[in-house]
Design an enzyme around this catalytic site. Structure first.
Site, PDB file in Angstrom:
ATOM      1  N   ASN A  91      40.708  40.511  45.665  1.00 10.80           N
ATOM      2  CA  ASN A  91      41.368  41.236  46.552  1.00 10.80           C
ATOM      3  C   ASN A  91      42.186  42.545  45.511  1.00 10.80           C
ATOM      4  O   ASN A  91      42.148  43.617  45.777  1.00 10.80           O
ATOM      5  CB  ASN A  91      42.797  40.584  47.103  1.00 10.80           C
ATOM      6  CG  ASN A  91      42.183  40.179  48.444  1.00 10.80           C
ATOM      7  OD1 ASN A  91      41.063  40.420  48.921  1.00 10.80           O
ATOM      8  ND2 ASN A  91      43.028  39.255  49.099  1.00 10.80           N
ATOM      9  N   ARG A 451      33.531  50.550  53.700  1.00  7.58           N
ATOM     10  CA  ARG A 451      33.501  50.348  52.091  1.00  7.58           C
ATOM     11  C   ARG A 451      32.975  49.086  51.799  1.00  7.58           C
ATOM     12  O   ARG A 451      33.188  48.217  52.083  1.00  7.58           O
ATOM     13  CB  ARG A 451      34.945  50.385  51.675  1.00  7.58           C
ATOM     14  CG  ARG A 451      35.397  50.402  50.310  1.00  7.58           C
ATOM     15  CD  ARG A 451      36.722  50.580  50.209  1.00  7.58           C
ATOM     16  NE  ARG A 451      37.144  51.967  50.437  1.00  7.58           N
ATOM     17  CZ  ARG A 451      38.546  52.177  50.942  1.00  7.58           C
ATOM     18  NH1 ARG A 451      39.251  51.142  51.096  1.00  7.58           N
ATOM     19  NH2 ARG A 451      38.702  53.382  51.129  1.00  7.58           N
ATOM     20  N   HIS A 481      34.812  52.832  63.787  1.00  2.00           N
ATOM     21  CA  HIS A 481      35.154  51.385  63.437  1.00  2.00           C
ATOM     22  C   HIS A 481      35.192  50.658  64.659  1.00  2.00           C
ATOM     23  O   HIS A 481      35.531  49.437  64.645  1.00  2.00           O
ATOM     24  CB  HIS A 481      36.767  51.569  62.863  1.00  2.00           C
ATOM     25  CG  HIS A 481      37.184  50.050  62.363  1.00  2.00           C
ATOM     26  ND1 HIS A 481      38.003  49.450  62.934  1.00  2.00           N
ATOM     27  CD2 HIS A 481      36.701  49.463  61.216  1.00  2.00           C
ATOM     28  CE1 HIS A 481      38.527  48.175  62.166  1.00  2.00           C
ATOM     29  NE2 HIS A 481      37.510  48.284  61.363  1.00  2.00           N
ATOM     30  N   TYR A 514      36.771  34.657  59.950  1.00  2.00           N
ATOM     31  CA  TYR A 514      37.892  35.574  60.604  1.00  2.00           C
ATOM     32  C   TYR A 514      38.281  35.072  61.796  1.00  2.00           C
ATOM     33  O   TYR A 514      37.436  34.675  63.031  1.00  2.00           O
ATOM     34  CB  TYR A 514      37.354  37.109  60.624  1.00  2.00           C
ATOM     35  CG  TYR A 514      37.065  37.595  59.297  1.00  2.00           C
ATOM     36  CD1 TYR A 514      36.992  36.912  58.139  1.00  2.00           C
ATOM     37  CD2 TYR A 514      37.088  38.977  59.192  1.00  2.00           C
ATOM     38  CE1 TYR A 514      36.555  37.623  57.036  1.00  2.00           C
ATOM     39  CE2 TYR A 514      36.681  39.521  58.086  1.00  2.00           C
ATOM     40  CZ  TYR A 514      36.512  38.757  57.043  1.00  2.00           C
ATOM     41  OH  TYR A 514      36.261  39.440  55.902  1.00  2.00           O
ATOM     42  N   ARG A 610      49.416  40.363  59.161  1.00  2.00           N
ATOM     43  CA  ARG A 610      49.003  39.636  58.173  1.00  2.00           C
ATOM     44  C   ARG A 610      49.207  40.300  57.022  1.00  2.00           C
ATOM     45  O   ARG A 610      49.482  39.880  55.891  1.00  2.00           O
ATOM     46  CB  ARG A 610      47.346  39.222  58.456  1.00  2.00           C
ATOM     47  CG  ARG A 610      46.672  38.384  57.337  1.00  2.00           C
ATOM     48  CD  ARG A 610      45.290  38.620  57.146  1.00  2.00           C
ATOM     49  NE  ARG A 610      44.861  40.088  56.404  1.00  2.00           N
ATOM     50  CZ  ARG A 610      43.780  40.709  56.905  1.00  2.00           C
ATOM     51  NH1 ARG A 610      43.184  40.677  57.983  1.00  2.00           N
ATOM     52  NH2 ARG A 610      43.557  41.901  56.192  1.00  2.00           N
TER      53      ARG A 610
END
Length: 736
Positions: A91, A451, A481, A514, A610
């Site tokens: 990250n 990305r 998206h 996820y 989150r």
């Protein structure tokens, strides 16, 4: 573990009253402290006041710091704790490649622009540097002092050079000679050998030399780029080190045998370093004729963007680190000295050791609803009722099966599909290819600018085109998206539509990691709306009026603001008013101001965010009715859910969009209703399990700090993810 009931506070606390944000006995972790707000008690607060907002990048950093904290949580299996530490690294890499690079670019071009929080880019960079330096040091301390010693107790060892036995040294020498030396290209630095252009995030070594080579050169310095194809961690055979899983770092091997690469020279020092570059694509889709062709060129350039961070071994002398900083035009504040491998993400290769299942999460099998278990035809089930799935607790397989059946069904005429991230070996893409080859009219809207998935998406676009599918790349200036699929099928002489709408990507791998919702439906109005949106994306035309679907960049933001305003009016009228929203990030100032107004009017607002949250909860007279929590656990929380009490006529929506300006203003997104009391109640109960979580929940305070919620008194430990896993999935002995 029963957490289905509403939180007592949600039932008993009057929406007109402020409820405390911090629960008793909550563990406060000062290391994640953010700049505190200084807010005077005023009668009519100015909701544009910068002190009411948290800086976006600093909030994003705090999310990553919460991830790092999981590495210390002994309730997780040991290798999973290591994963959290490595995710922190991954990250952080992207944070520097995109966010820090963007701030630096504003400064370089004298275009500094403060956000709603009022912080200028140069001020933000200073705070980022301070935070990151402290937590990178902490990360390596956790690795070296806690995780590696614990792994060694389980016979998982990373053997440092000082502990190499004679037998191991001999094995390393052979391995270096046979596998490493032949493909390494050391570069001596002199006027005819300028400093090389190094690839983004690649492992390199700066070597200090003494002596004169065969040509009479005495440069004193050399660079060793480590080829990317080499593993960064090498497993040592048991006959060399004994039983267990024993590993040696590639960097240790190169350090030990740097002398072999410079025959006749003396190596005075060899130090690893890694450079992070700007990886944001500088592609203006409005100025190109062929987006795919232009993108291929930009992908190569990404590897050599402007430098944004330098990591070096903490043993590297100052004169060498200063030399590197000068080469990359970086400031000393952009130097990070680390006590270990400079690229920890390469340790992911060992986190799934087959020899140590006890150090990993217990396996589970995602459930399949009974209705689908008892039917071989997904169409026959969905034609009668909506099917709602919550991944990964419930399987993604029905979504794939619907498309597979469509590919073979002679009654299916056409398939339309959006793809944002689908993975290299995608079952969804396989089914689309089969459908096209079987004569169906297949249209895929592929977002090439997802990305770090651009190259993968280019490849799958070519594959679909080769199969005969129509492939388009969305809309110029707007990322697509939205997650949606539309199937047109002839039944009894009529064309019937079936749709899938989701909060997450068409990626079977991510569906195991996820949390995301999937809705399978044949609802006439909703499927008609999906068809209209595909028509907008594929063709040209004015905005089409939708019956049920909200969609960005047209109606979604206004729709959300209208629903927040409606709850505000209910509260002003003295009626109960409640908003529950769960999503990834909250950065849109207009949405935040609307939530502040709702709070001031007495609306109770529970947010499960989150990641980034630029809203400050718990401020008297402004956000005293807003509670914000972040859940970090086994699965990455990714659902976008919006609940409105609506005067008792409850409304529930699922969406592909977060409450961010980029999602609401600059992307094509969908937001769709959950209909029917049964499904609304189900999703509400699932939301409530997050609101009662007291083991993996972090509560945001008004000063920007996050504190970890913990059970109080005789309160039972409650984990939302564990509850949903127990309720919806099937624990088994092996993963399927």
């Amino acid at each position: 573990m029963n957490t289905e009931a509403l939180i007592e506070a949600a039932v008993e606390v009057d929406v007109q009253e402020a409820a405390p944000v911090v629960e008793p006995d909550i563990e406060v972790i000062p290391a994640i402290e953010a700049p505190a707000a200084s807010l005077p008690a005023i009668v009519a607060p100015n909701l544009d006041d910068s002190s009411l907002y948290i800086h976006r990048e600093l909030s994003q950093l705090q999310f990553n710091i919460r991830v790092l904290e999981q590495a210390l949580d002994e309730s997780y299996p040991l290798l999973e704790r290591l994963k959290f530490l490595l995710i922190f690294s991954s990250n952080l890499d992207e944070f520097f490649e995109i966010r820090v690079a963007g701030l630096k670019k504003q400064i370089t071009f004298a275009r500094e622009q403060a956000g709603a929080d009022g912080l200028q880019p140069h001020q933000a960079l200073a705070r980022i540097s301070e935070l990151v330096h402290g937590h990178v040091d902490r990360q390596y301390a956790i690795l070296n002092d806690i995780l590696l010693p614990e792994l060694e107790k389980h016979q998982v060892r990373f053997i440092r050079r000082r502990h190499w036995t004679a037998k191991l040294k001999a094995w390393v020498r052979r391995y270096f000679r046979d596998e490493i030396a032949p493909i390494i290209t050391p570069i001596g630095l002199d006027p005819t050998h300028p400093f090389p252009l190094l690839v983004n995030k690649s492992l390199n070594f700066i070597v200090e030399l003494e002596g004169i080579d065969a040509f009479g050169r005495d440069s004193g310095l050399a660079i060793i780029p480590a080829p990317r194809l080499l593993p960064r961690v090498i497993k040592v055979p048991e006959e060399v080190c004994g039983p267990g899983d024993n590993f040696v770092f590639l960097s240790s091997m190169i350090h030990a045998h740097a002398d072999d690469l410079f025959q006749g020279m003396k190596v005075k020092g060899c130090y690893q370093f890694r450079l992070t570059r700007n990886a944001d694509l500088a592609l203006d889709s409005e100025d190109v004729e062929d987006l795919a062709r232009a993108l291929r060129g930009e992908l190569f350039s990404r590897r050599y963007g402007d430098a944004v961070r330098l990591e070096v071994a903490d043993t590297c002398p100052k004169h060498l680190s200063d030399y590197l900083l000068k080469q990359f035009n970086l400031h000393e504040s952009e130097l990070y000295q680390v006590n270990g491998p400079v690229n920890l993400t390469r340790l992911f290769s060992i986190t799934g050791l087959d020899s140590h299942p006890e150090l990993q999460y217990p396996p589970f099998t995602p459930a399949i609803p009974k209705l689908l278990q008892n039917s071989e035809n997904v169409f026959s089930v969905v034609s009668k009722q909506d099917i709602l799935l919550l991944h990964p607790f419930e399987s993604f397989t029905p979504v794939v099966d619907l498309l597979r059946q469509a590919a073979k069904d002679p009654h299916v005429l056409a398939v339309r599909q959006t793809l944002y991230r689908s993975g290299a070996n995608s079952e969804i893409v396989d089914a689309l290819v089969d459908a096209a080859r079987n004569g169906k009219e297949v249209t895929a809207v592929i977002e090439l600018r997802a990305r770090f998935d651009e190259e993968s998406n280019l490849q799958l676009a070519s594959r679909l085109q080769a199969a005969g599918a129509v492939v388009i790349y969305g809309v110029v200036g707007f990322k697509t998206h939205a997650k949606m699929m539309l199937i047109l099928r002839r039944e009894a002489g009529e064309i019937v539509r079936y749709a899938h709408l989701g909060t997450g990507n068409y990626h079977a791998g991510n569906a195991r990691l996820y949390t995301d919702y999937s809705l399978l439906t044949s609802d006439d109005a909703l499927c008609e709306d999906v068809g209209k949106l595909f028509s907008q994306l594929i063709g040209m035309g004015k905005t089409l009026r939708m019956k049920k679907l909200l969609h960005a960049p047209f109606t979604l933001k206004k729709g959300m603001l209208d629903m927040i305003a409606r709850e505000t009016q209910f509260a002003l009228d003295g009626k109960p008013a409640h908003i529950i929203a769960k999503f990834n990030s909250l950065t849109d100032p207009k949405i935040i101001r609307a939530l502040y107004k709702a709070s001031q009017s007495g609306v109770r607002i529970d947010l499960v965010v989150r990641g980034m949250c630029c809203l400050r909860p718990g401020i008297a007279g402004v956000s005293h009715n807003i509670h914000v929590r972040s859940i970090i656990g086994r699965f990455l929380e990714h659902t976008r859910v919006f609940y409105f009490l609506n005067g008792g006529d409850e409304q529930m929506f699922l969406s592909s969009a977060d409450w961010m300006e980029r999602n609401l203003d600059k992307r094509v997104e969908t937001c769709f209703p959950v209909e029917g009391k049964k499904l609304i109640l189900r999703v509400k109960k699932e939301l409530e399990s997050y609101l009662t979580d007291n083991t993996h929940s972090w509560l945001l305070q008004s000063d920007g700090r996050y504190v970890r919620s913990m059970p109080t008194g005789n309160q039972n430990a409650r984990s939302a993810q564990a509850t949903l896993l127990e309720r919806l999935s099937n624990p088994v002995l092996s993963v399927r």
